[in-house]
Design a protein around this motif. Structure first.
Motif, PDB file in Angstrom:
ATOM      1  N   ILE A  37       4.851  15.339 -13.035  1.00 37.73           N
ATOM      2  CA  ILE A  37       4.210  15.358 -14.205  1.00 37.73           C
ATOM      3  C   ILE A  37       4.805  16.579 -15.145  1.00 37.73           C
ATOM      4  O   ILE A  37       4.582  17.639 -14.458  1.00 37.73           O
ATOM      5  CB  ILE A  37       2.699  15.351 -14.120  1.00 37.73           C
ATOM      6  N   PHE A  38       5.122  16.351 -16.204  1.00 40.52           N
ATOM      7  CA  PHE A  38       5.671  17.529 -17.011  1.00 40.52           C
ATOM      8  C   PHE A  38       4.645  17.798 -17.952  1.00 40.52           C
ATOM      9  O   PHE A  38       4.133  16.844 -18.655  1.00 40.52           O
ATOM     10  CB  PHE A  38       7.017  17.120 -17.575  1.00 40.52           C
ATOM     11  N   ILE A  39       4.541  19.076 -18.360  1.00 43.84           N
ATOM     12  CA  ILE A  39       3.549  19.412 -19.225  1.00 43.84           C
ATOM     13  C   ILE A  39       4.176  20.236 -20.499  1.00 43.84           C
ATOM     14  O   ILE A  39       4.805  21.074 -20.067  1.00 43.84           O
ATOM     15  CB  ILE A  39       2.167  20.218 -18.804  1.00 43.84           C
ATOM     16  N   ALA A  40       4.207  19.690 -21.652  1.00 49.71           N
ATOM     17  CA  ALA A  40       4.913  19.959 -22.988  1.00 49.71           C
ATOM     18  C   ALA A  40       3.927  20.560 -23.982  1.00 49.71           C
ATOM     19  O   ALA A  40       2.768  20.061 -24.034  1.00 49.71           O
ATOM     20  CB  ALA A  40       5.759  19.060 -23.607  1.00 49.71           C
ATOM     21  N   GLN A  41       4.303  21.685 -24.683  1.00 53.84           N
ATOM     22  CA  GLN A  41       3.139  22.004 -25.867  1.00 53.84           C
ATOM     23  C   GLN A  41       4.054  22.439 -27.030  1.00 53.84           C
ATOM     24  O   GLN A  41       5.499  22.742 -27.082  1.00 53.84           O
ATOM     25  CB  GLN A  41       2.556  23.394 -25.125  1.00 53.84           C
ATOM     26  N   LEU A  42       3.437  22.364 -28.189  1.00 53.08           N
ATOM     27  CA  LEU A  42       3.865  22.692 -29.293  1.00 53.08           C
ATOM     28  C   LEU A  42       2.811  23.686 -30.181  1.00 53.08           C
ATOM     29  O   LEU A  42       1.898  23.393 -30.469  1.00 53.08           O
ATOM     30  CB  LEU A  42       3.881  21.383 -30.430  1.00 53.08           C
ATOM     31  N   GLY A  43       3.532  24.991 -30.119  1.00 52.17           N
ATOM     32  CA  GLY A  43       2.514  25.857 -30.792  1.00 52.17           C
ATOM     33  C   GLY A  43       1.879  26.950 -29.744  1.00 52.17           C
ATOM     34  O   GLY A  43       1.633  26.527 -28.701  1.00 52.17           O
ATOM     35  N   ASP A  44       1.601  28.158 -30.157  1.00 48.98           N
ATOM     36  CA  ASP A  44       0.872  29.252 -29.622  1.00 48.98           C
ATOM     37  C   ASP A  44      -0.569  28.741 -28.941  1.00 48.98           C
ATOM     38  O   ASP A  44      -0.544  29.025 -27.771  1.00 48.98           O
ATOM     39  CB  ASP A  44       0.763  30.276 -30.213  1.00 48.98           C
ATOM     40  N   GLN A  45      -0.990  28.096 -29.710  1.00 53.50           N
ATOM     41  CA  GLN A  45      -2.599  27.783 -29.216  1.00 53.50           C
ATOM     42  C   GLN A  45      -2.404  26.520 -28.173  1.00 53.50           C
ATOM     43  O   GLN A  45      -3.081  26.727 -27.151  1.00 53.50           O
ATOM     44  CB  GLN A  45      -3.370  27.364 -30.508  1.00 53.50           C
ATOM     45  N   ALA A  46      -1.497  25.748 -28.356  1.00 49.94           N
ATOM     46  CA  ALA A  46      -1.426  24.686 -27.384  1.00 49.94           C
ATOM     47  C   ALA A  46      -0.634  25.343 -26.040  1.00 49.94           C
ATOM     48  O   ALA A  46      -1.183  24.972 -24.955  1.00 49.94           O
ATOM     49  CB  ALA A  46      -0.402  23.599 -27.931  1.00 49.94           C
TER      50      ALA A  46
END
Ligand code: AMP
Length: 452
Positions: free
Chosen positions: A356-365
């Motif tokens: 399971i890969f976890i991706a994020q966009l932006g500092d808060q995320a």
């Protein structure tokens, strides 16, 4: 109002170097030494886990010993005339003035440990499994390194030929399960007593007119000190001379003959193909009775690339100061086994399943998924991430590279909505899920996947 200070432009085009050129020095690994890199390690894992599983089934227990040992331990056991001691041992005087050696083989250390820890007081036999690096300053060539690894299995306190047969069976099964075709080369070199008579016969044979002159310089030296080794020499001329040499099996005493016959009978019973090789004597001093090597079936140079070797050493424990204890063992060369596994294209187990890969966009995320990553990892999910990357594209590329089944994506919008995106990496379909129900959703999806 004071003018803001002007930022001076660095007109000096040449970038300032952190380390001046004359101070730089690059290093390479030493000759005959290998780095084991990431992909290669998968083969190591396969070979080691196969050996560990099999050994455990037969009741062998794992132990470890130091890499550095007293040099004279090998001089006295492996043998003062052996190639290992005379030519190949990494021995040096340490800061305390003691002569030490990087271990060139495992058996002497294991016998030392058996004696030093009073293992004769435990129920016998003691069955040992050992894995580790060894060092021999040999001439590097294909399948021959200066640092290499062995898997060793040793059995103490068992005189019965069943022990010899069981060790050979274990080695044979190991290769069979790795789909490597091997042949067992086997011989008996008798005990101290019967070998004495045979050695005299052998010396007399080699001293017959014209023979000595044909031998290589090493064999000329060996004749006085270790005549059996002449049978083992790979030099063409020595191989030619030995054709008519007397054979040790004709000189075995009744006990040794009986023991050897029984070993062979067990091998017949177990359907293990073997070749009675009367030239097989092994290069080490301590062997008695059964000696064997495991050769690959294919390849002309199979003798030079033996995958494993071993034998019985009934006198060694006593010789090293312990109680008289029969023993036998064998060693497999890990690098050589791996190169055979590679030749055969044996599929490696997919270790990264259900990723399971976890991706994020932006500092808060990013901050939020740090916690989610730990939570899912602790719950037993096989999670991966690339939190140092900002772009979603780069993160999803990484997800593909690690073979992720699903990616969870968190952006600004999802944070506000209390949701997360789940992307099926194969179909590319993305759906919105409730952030609080991520675990249930993953469990459901992975269950469905595994049923496919
Ligand atoms: P030995 O300890 O010499 O009886 O060797 C047992 C096994 O270790 C051999 O059959 C090889 O598979 C392996 N081996 C021995 N020496 C080397 C070496 N220099 N490089 C790689 N493997 C080796």
């Amino acid at each position: 109002m004071p003018r803001p200070a002007k930022i001076k432009k660095n007109n000096n085009k040449k970038e300032k170097e952190a380390v001046p050129a004359k101070k730089r020095k690059s290093f390479s690994r030493l000759r005959g030494m290998k780095d084991v890199l990431f992909d290669e390690y998968r083969y190591w894992d396969l070979v080691k886990s196969k050996a560990i599983d099999l050994a455990r089934t037969y009741g062998f227990k794992r132990l470890d010993t130091p890499i550095l040992e007293p040099a004279d331990m090998y001089e006295r056991t492996t043998g003062e005339t052996s190639d290992i001691v005379t030519k190949e041992m990494y021995a040096f005087v340490d800061k305390g003035g003691e002569k030490v050696a990087l271990r060139p083989e495992a058996t002497p250390s294991l016998v030392r440990a058996y004696i030093e820890h009073g293992m004769f007081n435990f129920p016998q036999p003691i069955k040992m499994l050992w894995l580790g690096p060894l060092f021999r300053h040999d001439k590097p060539q294909a399948g021959r390194y200066r640092q290499f690894s062995q898997i060793d299995l040793e059995m103490f306190g068992e005189e019965s030929p069943v022990a010899d047969a069981q060790l050979i069976l274990l080695a044979y099964n190991f290769f069979k399960e790795l789909q490597i075709d091997v042949q067992v080369q086997i011989n008996s070199i008798g005990c101290k007593e019967c070998r004495k008579e045979y050695s005299n016969k052998l010396i007399a044979f080699y001293k017959e007119r014209g023979k000595r002159a044909k031998l290589c310089p090493d064999c000329n030296k060996r004749l006085a000190k270790n005549p059996l080794r002449l049978l083992d020499c790979k030099e063409e001329k020595c191989v030619e001379v030995r054709t008519d040499a007397p054979q040790i099996v004709d000189y075995l005493c009744d006990d040794c003959k009986n023991h050897f016959t029984k070993v062979l009978e067990y091998l017949d019973e177990l359907d293990i193909p073997y070749n009675l090789n009367t030239y097989l004597v092994r290069g080490l001093d301590y062997y008695t009775r059964t000696v064997f090597e495991i050769w690959p079936m294919d390849g002309e140079e199979s003798r030079q690339t033996a995958l494993g070797a071993g034998g019985r050493y009934d006198d060694l424990v006593e010789f090293m100061g312990g109680r008289p204890t029969p023993a036998c063992g064998f060693a497999l060369g890990v690098e050589r086994v791996i190169s055979k596994v590679k030749e055969k294209n044996i599929p490696l187990k997919q270790e990264d399943e259900n990723v399971i890969f976890i991706a994020q966009l932006g500092d808060q995320a990013r901050r939020k998924v740090f916690g989610l990553f730990e939570e899912l990892r602790r719950s037993g999910f096989n999670v991966r991430q690339a939190f140092t990357k900002d772009s979603l594209k780069a993160q999803l590329e990484e997800a593909n590279r690690v073979g992720a089944k699903f990616s969870l994506i968190l952006g600004q919008k999802e944070i506000l909505d209390g949701t997360m995106l789940i992307r099926d990496m194969e179909s590319g379909i993305q759906e919105v899920i409730d952030y609080k129900k991520i675990r249930q959703e993953l469990e459901k999806r992975l269950n469905n996947e595994n049923k496919k």
